[in-house]
Design a protein around this motif. Structure first.
Motif, PDB file in Angstrom:
ATOM      1  N   LEU A   7       0.843  -1.188   0.000  1.00  0.00           N
ATOM      2  CA  LEU A   7       0.000   0.000   0.000  1.00  0.00           C
ATOM      3  C   LEU A   7       0.882   1.243   0.000  1.00  0.00           C
ATOM      4  CD1 LEU A   7      -2.478  -1.054   2.854  1.00  0.00           C
ATOM      5  CD2 LEU A   7      -2.863  -1.222   0.391  1.00  0.00           C
ATOM      6  N   THR A   8       0.328   2.361  -0.392  1.00  0.00           N
ATOM      7  CA  THR A   8       1.044   3.618  -0.212  1.00  0.00           C
ATOM      8  C   THR A   8       1.026   3.941   1.280  1.00  0.00           C
ATOM      9  OG1 THR A   8      -0.905   5.030  -0.389  1.00  0.00           O
ATOM     10  CG2 THR A   8       0.233   4.446  -2.462  1.00  0.00           C
ATOM     11  N   SER A   9       1.886   4.833   1.715  1.00  0.00           N
ATOM     12  CA  SER A   9       1.917   5.178   3.135  1.00  0.00           C
ATOM     13  C   SER A   9       0.582   5.791   3.570  1.00  0.00           C
ATOM     14  CB  SER A   9       3.086   6.110   3.458  1.00  0.00           C
ATOM     15  OG  SER A   9       3.006   7.277   2.682  1.00  0.00           O
ATOM     16  N   ARG A  10      -0.014   6.570   2.690  1.00  0.00           N
ATOM     17  CA  ARG A  10      -1.320   7.176   3.006  1.00  0.00           C
ATOM     18  C   ARG A  10      -2.410   6.113   3.135  1.00  0.00           C
ATOM     19  NH1 ARG A  10      -2.793  12.357   0.038  1.00  0.00           N
ATOM     20  NH2 ARG A  10      -3.819  13.287   1.800  1.00  0.00           N
ATOM     21  N   GLU A  11      -2.442   5.165   2.192  1.00  0.00           N
ATOM     22  CA  GLU A  11      -3.435   4.078   2.251  1.00  0.00           C
ATOM     23  C   GLU A  11      -3.240   3.226   3.504  1.00  0.00           C
ATOM     24  OE1 GLU A  11      -4.007   3.063  -2.517  1.00  0.00           O
ATOM     25  OE2 GLU A  11      -2.325   2.196  -1.415  1.00  0.00           O
ATOM     26  N   ALA A  12      -1.987   2.920   3.813  1.00  0.00           N
ATOM     27  CA  ALA A  12      -1.691   2.082   4.971  1.00  0.00           C
ATOM     28  C   ALA A  12      -2.095   2.763   6.272  1.00  0.00           C
ATOM     29  CB  ALA A  12      -0.201   1.729   4.990  1.00  0.00           C
ATOM     30  N   LEU A  13      -1.812   4.050   6.388  1.00  0.00           N
ATOM     31  CA  LEU A  13      -2.189   4.782   7.600  1.00  0.00           C
ATOM     32  C   LEU A  13      -3.704   4.866   7.742  1.00  0.00           C
ATOM     33  CD1 LEU A  13      -1.285   6.242  10.128  1.00  0.00           C
ATOM     34  CD2 LEU A  13      -1.133   8.349   8.786  1.00  0.00           C
ATOM     35  N   ALA A  14      -4.396   5.079   6.642  1.00  0.00           N
ATOM     36  CA  ALA A  14      -5.865   5.124   6.685  1.00  0.00           C
ATOM     37  C   ALA A  14      -6.431   3.769   7.105  1.00  0.00           C
ATOM     38  CB  ALA A  14      -6.421   5.535   5.317  1.00  0.00           C
ATOM     39  N   ALA A  15      -5.886   2.690   6.553  1.00  0.00           N
ATOM     40  CA  ALA A  15      -6.359   1.344   6.904  1.00  0.00           C
ATOM     41  C   ALA A  15      -6.068   1.024   8.366  1.00  0.00           C
ATOM     42  CB  ALA A  15      -5.705   0.304   5.992  1.00  0.00           C
ATOM     43  N   ALA A  16      -4.876   1.359   8.828  1.00  0.00           N
ATOM     44  CA  ALA A  16      -4.509   1.086  10.218  1.00  0.00           C
ATOM     45  C   ALA A  16      -5.379   1.882  11.177  1.00  0.00           C
ATOM     46  CB  ALA A  16      -3.035   1.405  10.445  1.00  0.00           C
ATOM     47  N   THR A  17      -5.585   3.149  10.877  1.00  0.00           N
ATOM     48  CA  THR A  17      -6.417   4.003  11.738  1.00  0.00           C
ATOM     49  C   THR A  17      -7.835   3.461  11.820  1.00  0.00           C
ATOM     50  OG1 THR A  17      -5.068   5.931  11.187  1.00  0.00           O
ATOM     51  CG2 THR A  17      -7.277   6.357  12.056  1.00  0.00           C
ATOM     52  N   LYS A  18      -8.392   3.079  10.674  1.00  0.00           N
ATOM     53  CA  LYS A  18      -9.757   2.523  10.632  1.00  0.00           C
ATOM     54  C   LYS A  18      -9.838   1.235  11.453  1.00  0.00           C
ATOM     55  CE  LYS A  18     -13.281   1.064   7.299  1.00  0.00           C
ATOM     56  NZ  LYS A  18     -13.471  -0.371   7.297  1.00  0.00           N
ATOM     57  N   GLU A  22     -12.066   0.621  14.895  1.00  0.00           N
ATOM     58  CA  GLU A  22     -13.083  -0.429  14.950  1.00  0.00           C
ATOM     59  C   GLU A  22     -12.822  -1.406  16.087  1.00  0.00           C
ATOM     60  OE1 GLU A  22     -12.986  -2.119  11.019  1.00  0.00           O
ATOM     61  OE2 GLU A  22     -14.114  -0.448  10.145  1.00  0.00           O
ATOM     62  N   LEU A  23     -11.563  -1.830  16.222  1.00  0.00           N
ATOM     63  CA  LEU A  23     -11.223  -2.815  17.254  1.00  0.00           C
ATOM     64  C   LEU A  23     -11.297  -2.234  18.664  1.00  0.00           C
ATOM     65  CD1 LEU A  23      -8.190  -4.596  15.572  1.00  0.00           C
ATOM     66  CD2 LEU A  23     -10.382  -5.649  16.148  1.00  0.00           C
ATOM     67  N   LEU A  24     -10.925  -0.975  18.798  1.00  0.00           N
ATOM     68  CA  LEU A  24     -10.826  -0.354  20.119  1.00  0.00           C
ATOM     69  C   LEU A  24     -11.801   0.807  20.245  1.00  0.00           C
ATOM     70  CD1 LEU A  24      -6.948  -0.486  20.459  1.00  0.00           C
ATOM     71  CD2 LEU A  24      -8.650  -2.000  21.518  1.00  0.00           C
ATOM     72  N   ALA A  25     -13.067   0.524  19.975  1.00  0.00           N
ATOM     73  CA  ALA A  25     -14.089   1.568  19.981  1.00  0.00           C
ATOM     74  C   ALA A  25     -14.197   2.280  21.327  1.00  0.00           C
ATOM     75  CB  ALA A  25     -15.443   0.973  19.588  1.00  0.00           C
ATOM     76  N   GLN A  26     -13.871   1.580  22.413  1.00  0.00           N
ATOM     77  CA  GLN A  26     -13.950   2.178  23.745  1.00  0.00           C
ATOM     78  C   GLN A  26     -12.557   2.359  24.356  1.00  0.00           C
ATOM     79  OE1 GLN A  26     -16.973   0.301  26.248  1.00  0.00           O
ATOM     80  NE2 GLN A  26     -18.000  -0.408  24.394  1.00  0.00           N
ATOM     81  N   GLY A  27     -11.553   2.395  23.482  1.00  0.00           N
ATOM     82  CA  GLY A  27     -10.186   2.611  23.954  1.00  0.00           C
ATOM     83  C   GLY A  27      -9.748   1.570  24.967  1.00  0.00           C
ATOM     84  N   LEU A  28      -9.126   2.013  26.017  1.00  0.00           N
ATOM     85  CA  LEU A  28      -8.602   1.146  27.063  1.00  0.00           C
ATOM     86  C   LEU A  28      -9.704   0.313  27.725  1.00  0.00           C
ATOM     87  CD1 LEU A  28      -6.034   0.427  28.725  1.00  0.00           C
ATOM     88  CD2 LEU A  28      -6.559   2.384  30.189  1.00  0.00           C
ATOM     89  N   THR A  52     -12.309  -1.036  26.164  1.00  0.00           N
ATOM     90  CA  THR A  52     -12.982  -1.917  25.212  1.00  0.00           C
ATOM     91  C   THR A  52     -13.105  -3.313  25.806  1.00  0.00           C
ATOM     92  OG1 THR A  52     -12.085  -0.643  23.360  1.00  0.00           O
ATOM     93  CG2 THR A  52     -12.918  -2.846  22.862  1.00  0.00           C
ATOM     94  N   PRO A  53     -14.338  -3.846  25.877  1.00  0.00           N
ATOM     95  CA  PRO A  53     -14.521  -5.183  26.449  1.00  0.00           C
ATOM     96  C   PRO A  53     -13.704  -6.251  25.719  1.00  0.00           C
ATOM     97  CG  PRO A  53     -16.637  -4.092  26.130  1.00  0.00           C
ATOM     98  CD  PRO A  53     -15.595  -3.239  25.458  1.00  0.00           C
ATOM     99  N   LYS A  54     -13.234  -7.216  26.473  1.00  0.00           N
ATOM    100  CA  LYS A  54     -12.487  -8.374  25.973  1.00  0.00           C
ATOM    101  C   LYS A  54     -11.103  -8.024  25.431  1.00  0.00           C
ATOM    102  CE  LYS A  54     -16.446 -11.296  24.935  1.00  0.00           C
ATOM    103  NZ  LYS A  54     -16.997 -12.237  23.970  1.00  0.00           N
ATOM    104  N   HIS A  55     -10.598  -6.830  25.750  1.00  0.00           N
ATOM    105  CA  HIS A  55      -9.257  -6.423  25.369  1.00  0.00           C
ATOM    106  C   HIS A  55      -8.472  -6.137  26.641  1.00  0.00           C
ATOM    107  CE1 HIS A  55      -9.785  -5.893  20.944  1.00  0.00           C
ATOM    108  NE2 HIS A  55     -11.044  -5.930  21.337  1.00  0.00           N
ATOM    109  N   PHE A  56      -7.213  -6.556  26.663  1.00  0.00           N
ATOM    110  CA  PHE A  56      -6.377  -6.453  27.852  1.00  0.00           C
ATOM    111  C   PHE A  56      -5.062  -5.779  27.469  1.00  0.00           C
ATOM    112  CE2 PHE A  56      -8.987 -10.250  27.823  1.00  0.00           C
ATOM    113  CZ  PHE A  56      -9.698 -10.135  29.014  1.00  0.00           C
ATOM    114  N   PHE A  57      -4.659  -4.801  28.253  1.00  0.00           N
ATOM    115  CA  PHE A  57      -3.470  -4.019  27.952  1.00  0.00           C
ATOM    116  C   PHE A  57      -2.517  -4.047  29.142  1.00  0.00           C
ATOM    117  CE2 PHE A  57      -7.015  -2.352  25.577  1.00  0.00           C
ATOM    118  CZ  PHE A  57      -6.508  -2.225  24.295  1.00  0.00           C
ATOM    119  N   PHE A  58      -1.263  -4.330  28.855  1.00  0.00           N
ATOM    120  CA  PHE A  58      -0.241  -4.369  29.894  1.00  0.00           C
ATOM    121  C   PHE A  58       0.944  -3.505  29.483  1.00  0.00           C
ATOM    122  CE2 PHE A  58      -2.458  -8.414  30.176  1.00  0.00           C
ATOM    123  CZ  PHE A  58      -2.726  -8.509  31.532  1.00  0.00           C
ATOM    124  N   SER A  59       1.544  -2.873  30.476  1.00  0.00           N
ATOM    125  CA  SER A  59       2.815  -2.186  30.281  1.00  0.00           C
ATOM    126  C   SER A  59       3.911  -3.103  30.782  1.00  0.00           C
ATOM    127  CB  SER A  59       2.834  -0.868  31.051  1.00  0.00           C
ATOM    128  OG  SER A  59       1.907   0.029  30.489  1.00  0.00           O
TER     129      SER A  59
END
Length: 155
Positions: free
Chosen positions: A34-45, A49-55, A57-64
């Motif tokens: 992809l072009t860098s613009r296409e790739a960034l748009a796809a990644a952002t989208k 979608e995956l993290l609609a509620q950010g940190l 988001t149900p069923k998602h786990f984040f660790f530092s």
């Protein structure tokens, strides 16, 4: 150095998100041609979608990934329950460049197994881009097996 996995804070999540989207876009650009613009748009989208509620988001786990002695954040991990028969899915595992090559990746993988069991799961799954040979070696050395291979021939 010893490390520990700690539930990600709001500020750590912001740093994770701001780093992860463009990094994922670079991988998409390389692997999907992809072009860098296409790739960034796809990644952002995809992230939105995956993290609609950010940190939260149900069923998602984040660790530092934290240095136990200095309390410095060395990286992060994003896991999700994708209904894969008792397995959590590793969406992202990141170690800062100055933390790489010290055996910490393998230690993170071991600590993840403990955390995943605490969450009630018995396996981890992941996707790795074919061009990411360093990550592939880490996962193989930690006992992961290849379950799928996508192939491409350009002409």
């Amino acid at each position: 150095m010893t490390i520990q996995l700690i539930k990600m804070s709001d500020s750590e999540y912001k740093t994770f998100y701001e780093r992860s989207v463009p990094e994922y876009a670079k991988d998409k650009e390389q692997s999907d041609h992809l072009t860098s613009r296409e790739a960034l748009a796809a990644a952002t989208k995809q992230f939105k979608e995956l993290l609609a509620q950010g940190l939260l988001t149900p069923k998602h786990f984040f660790f530092s990934i934290i240095d136990s002695e200095t309390k410095k954040c060395l990286g992060d991990v994003w896991l999700a329950d994708r209904s894969m028969k008792g397995a959590l899915y590793i969406f992202d595992l990141y170690l800062s460049p100055d933390s790489r090559g010290k055996g910490l990746g393998k230690e993170v993988m071991s600590l993840l197994e403990i955390e995943v069991k605490k969450l009630g799961f018995n396996a981890l799954r992941l996707h790795v881009f074919g061009h990411n040979t360093v990550a592939r070696k880490l996962y193989e050395s930690a006992g992961y097996i290849t379950t799928n291979i996508h192939m491409l021939k350009e002409f």
